[in-house]
Design an enzyme around this catalytic site. Structure first.
Site, mmCIF file in Angstrom:
data_model
loop_
_atom_site.group_PDB
_atom_site.id
_atom_site.type_symbol
_atom_site.label_atom_id
_atom_site.label_comp_id
_atom_site.label_asym_id
_atom_site.label_seq_id
_atom_site.Cartn_x
_atom_site.Cartn_y
_atom_site.Cartn_z
ATOM 1 N N ASN A 111 -1.909 10.445 10.418
ATOM 2 C CA ASN A 111 -2.455 9.165 10.889
ATOM 3 C C ASN A 111 -1.485 8.539 11.882
ATOM 4 O O ASN A 111 -0.458 9.140 12.206
ATOM 5 C CB ASN A 111 -2.717 8.227 9.701
ATOM 6 C CG ASN A 111 -1.447 7.956 8.934
ATOM 7 O OD1 ASN A 111 -0.507 7.362 9.448
ATOM 8 N ND2 ASN A 111 -1.385 8.437 7.694
ATOM 9 N N ASP A 161 -1.305 9.356 -5.700
ATOM 10 C CA ASP A 161 -1.099 7.984 -5.209
ATOM 11 C C ASP A 161 0.306 7.546 -5.615
ATOM 12 O O ASP A 161 0.566 7.246 -6.794
ATOM 13 C CB ASP A 161 -2.166 7.051 -5.786
ATOM 14 C CG ASP A 161 -2.131 5.691 -5.103
ATOM 15 O OD1 ASP A 161 -1.019 5.154 -4.921
ATOM 16 O OD2 ASP A 161 -3.201 5.195 -4.731
ATOM 17 N N ASP A 221 -4.748 10.016 1.779
ATOM 18 C CA ASP A 221 -5.530 9.946 0.540
ATOM 19 C C ASP A 221 -6.032 11.341 0.157
ATOM 20 O O ASP A 221 -6.210 11.627 -1.023
ATOM 21 C CB ASP A 221 -6.721 9.002 0.726
ATOM 22 C CG ASP A 221 -6.249 7.556 0.870
ATOM 23 O OD1 ASP A 221 -5.309 7.180 0.148
ATOM 24 O OD2 ASP A 221 -6.800 6.822 1.720
HETATM 25 O O1 PMT Z 1 4.102 2.400 10.552
HETATM 26 P P1 PMT Z 1 3.591 1.357 11.512
HETATM 27 O O2 PMT Z 1 3.075 1.975 12.803
HETATM 28 O O3 PMT Z 1 4.607 0.272 11.760
HETATM 29 O O4 PMT Z 1 2.307 0.673 10.847
HETATM 30 C C1 PMT Z 1 2.471 -0.136 9.718
HETATM 31 C C2 PMT Z 1 1.385 0.123 8.671
HETATM 32 C C3 PMT Z 1 0.050 -0.341 9.200
HETATM 33 C C4 PMT Z 1 1.310 1.621 8.325
HETATM 34 C C5 PMT Z 1 1.821 -0.679 7.390
HETATM 35 O O5 PMT Z 1 1.912 -2.033 7.710
HETATM 36 C C6 PMT Z 1 0.827 -0.467 6.259
HETATM 37 O O6 PMT Z 1 -0.184 -1.124 6.148
HETATM 38 N N1 PMT Z 1 1.144 0.510 5.365
HETATM 39 C C7 PMT Z 1 0.188 0.987 4.309
HETATM 40 C C8 PMT Z 1 -0.787 1.964 4.900
HETATM 41 C C9 PMT Z 1 -1.778 2.463 3.881
HETATM 42 O O7 PMT Z 1 -1.795 3.636 3.594
HETATM 43 O O8 PMT Z 1 -2.553 1.551 3.345
HETATM 44 P P2 PMT Z 1 -3.690 1.843 2.242
HETATM 45 O O9 PMT Z 1 -4.425 0.570 2.157
HETATM 46 O O10 PMT Z 1 -4.459 3.075 2.583
HETATM 47 O O11 PMT Z 1 -2.876 2.126 0.915
HETATM 48 C C10 PMT Z 1 -2.545 1.104 -0.012
HETATM 49 C C11 PMT Z 1 -1.155 1.306 -0.552
HETATM 50 O O12 PMT Z 1 -1.124 2.508 -1.339
HETATM 51 C C12 PMT Z 1 -0.065 1.450 0.490
HETATM 52 O O13 PMT Z 1 1.051 0.739 0.034
HETATM 53 C C13 PMT Z 1 0.210 2.937 0.528
HETATM 54 O O14 PMT Z 1 1.576 3.203 0.850
HETATM 55 C C14 PMT Z 1 -0.094 3.351 -0.903
HETATM 56 N N2 PMT Z 1 -0.579 4.741 -1.040
HETATM 57 C C15 PMT Z 1 -1.762 5.111 -0.512
HETATM 58 C C16 PMT Z 1 -2.231 6.396 -0.704
HETATM 59 C C17 PMT Z 1 -1.440 7.311 -1.437
HETATM 60 N N3 PMT Z 1 -1.832 8.558 -1.608
HETATM 61 N N4 PMT Z 1 -0.258 6.921 -1.944
HETATM 62 C C18 PMT Z 1 0.185 5.648 -1.752
HETATM 63 O O15 PMT Z 1 1.274 5.307 -2.198
#
Ligand code: PMT
Length: 426
Positions: free
Chosen positions: A222, A318, A291
């Protein structure tokens, strides 16, 4: 805007003094922007140009943006009478060379001092940082790499270079990092790992994207650049925390004083996190972890024999939810990256993953991912706080303070007093 002040060798608080050395590379055209970024953060910038830098950028432009006369000549009697090269070397809280050519790196390694800039490098006790910028073949040349190694061994901070298209029309490692990235790294050098709200605390942070391999030459990933997560790591370290940064593949310099563990896939990130999160006080998940990953990895490159094809995907672990589920785990903070219903989806993640806090940001083609700025809404069970658009580095300082306050409230303990870093909100 936030201005940083540091406790220097003098016995009073003073703004950060930066000697900015500019050497002769095409990236010198970015120098006025770099000066602006350093001054925005509260830096006093004294520019020292080499003769070849003057071929790429004018002293007049740099004098205008820095607000100080340019220094370039070791033998300039008038300038030396005002502030000698030794006084300049003492005045500096940091010496930064950007862009740094292969030539200046070699000079510093050899201890040669034929001009004002290299003389200051020899005479200063301040931290020295160089941001290399050169053609990618010059950068990968064994001589340059040997010089880089020596500089690193001597504790000189190498910022970059970045990878990408170059002025010569070729592509590779050798681009000077963006001015904002350099400015953020430089302030971390001088502020260092100060006493602060998180002194004595361990913070584990994930950052950047993951790569999920399809075959030996393809993967799913991504657009995360790692900027947000790295800024959080620097802000936590500046508050005195011992920080472990678990980073997906990014094009950013390793922040000084922070332990970086590089990983590729979501599974790697999961494993690296669980090797250290047991002792952590706070866990912040800023990484954009996949994911889903391909159900199988093909050992040979997939051939294009069919008109269409599909790839079976399976769920990745996760990382965040697994940390939040630990008995006696750390104070756990997630990020939520959403393109719509940002707060609603973030609240669901806060509840479903049993988090202490979640930082909600809108993402899209022009926001969130791979930008220098961000705006967020931090949500916890019985409250929220909005942070308007700001540089990720500035935002991270405010976010880390907020997280620290909630961490101590949840633990029912008080932070250590802040000693070295004072931030003034103008
Ligand atoms: O890296 P940059 O270019 O500066 O951009 C910043 C950002 C947009 C990546 C950052 O601010 C951000 O939002 N990070 C989280 C991205 C994300 O995966 O969001 P999500 O809504 O899909 O996931 C929710 C949370 O679960 C996140 O904290 C993620 O790290 C965590 N996660 C998700 C999937 C997974 N398999 N394991 C996880 O730990």
């Amino acid at each position: 805007m936030e201005t940083f002040w540091i406790r220097s060798g003098r016995d009073k608080l003073s703004p950060m003094n930066i000697v900015l050395g500019i050497t002769g590379g095409i990236a010198a055209y970015k120098a006025p922007d770099l000066v602006r970024r350093l001054r925005e953060r509260g830096g006093e910038v004294q520019i020292v140009m080499t003769a070849s830098a003057e071929e790429f950028v004018t002293g007049t432009a740099l004098q205008a943006v820095s607000g100080r006369p340019i220094r370039s000549n070791l033998w300039d009697k008038e300038a030396e009478a005002a502030m000698s090269h030794i006084e300049l070397a003492r005045w500096a809280d940091v010496v930064l060379i950007a862009p740094a050519t292969a030539e200046v790196m070699a000079r510093i390694v050899s201890g040669g001092a034929p001009d004002l800039l290299t003389t200051i490098c020899l005479a200063t006790e301040a931290p020295l940082a160089v941001a290399p910028a050169m053609n990618h073949i010059m950068w990968s040349n064994p001589a340059t790499q040997a010089n880089r190694k020596v500089l690193e061994e001597r504790g000189i901070h190498i910022l970059g270079p970045g990878i990408g298209s170059q002025a010569c029309g070729e592509t590779g490692a050798g681009r000077m990092l963006e001015p904002d990235t350099i400015a953020a790294a430089v302030f971390d050098l001088a502020v260092g790992k100060g006493e602060g709200l998180l002194t004595g605390r361990k913070v584990v942070i994930t950052a950047g994207p993951t790569r999920e391999p399809i075959d030996p030459v393809r993967y799913i990933t991504n657009r995360s650049s790692g900027k947000m997560g790295y800024a959080m790591a620097r802000a936590a370290a500046a508050q005195g925390a011992e920080v472990v940064l678990i980073s997906g593949p990014v094009n950013l310099p390793e922040p000084p004083g922070i332990e970086v563990r590089n990983v590729l896939s979501a599974q790697d990130m999961y494993e690296a996190t669980h090797t250290c999160v047991g002792e952590a006080d706070i866990f912040i998940a800023a990484a954009a972890v996949a994911d889903y990953r391909p159900a199988e990895w093909r050992e040979q490159k997939i051939k294009k024999n069919e008109e269409s094809m599909s790839i079976d995907l399976v769920r990745c672990p996760d990382v965040l939810a697994s940390v939040a589920a630990l008995a006696a785990g750390p104070f756990t903070v997630g990020f939520a990256a959403e393109t719509e219903k940002v707060d609603d989806y973030a609240r669901s993640k806060l509840e479903n993953k049993s988090l202490n806090m979640i930082i909600a940001n809108r993402v899209g083609s022009d926001c969130g991912f791979d930008t220098d700025d961000n705006s967020v809404n931090v949500i916890w069970t019985d409250g929220e706080q909005r942070f308007p658009e700001a540089r990720k580095s500035e935002l991270a300082r405010d976010l880390v303070e907020l997280i620290a306050r909630h961490f101590y409230a949840a633990r029912g303990t008080d932070p250590q007093p802040r000693l070295t870093v004072i931030s003034n909100i103008e």
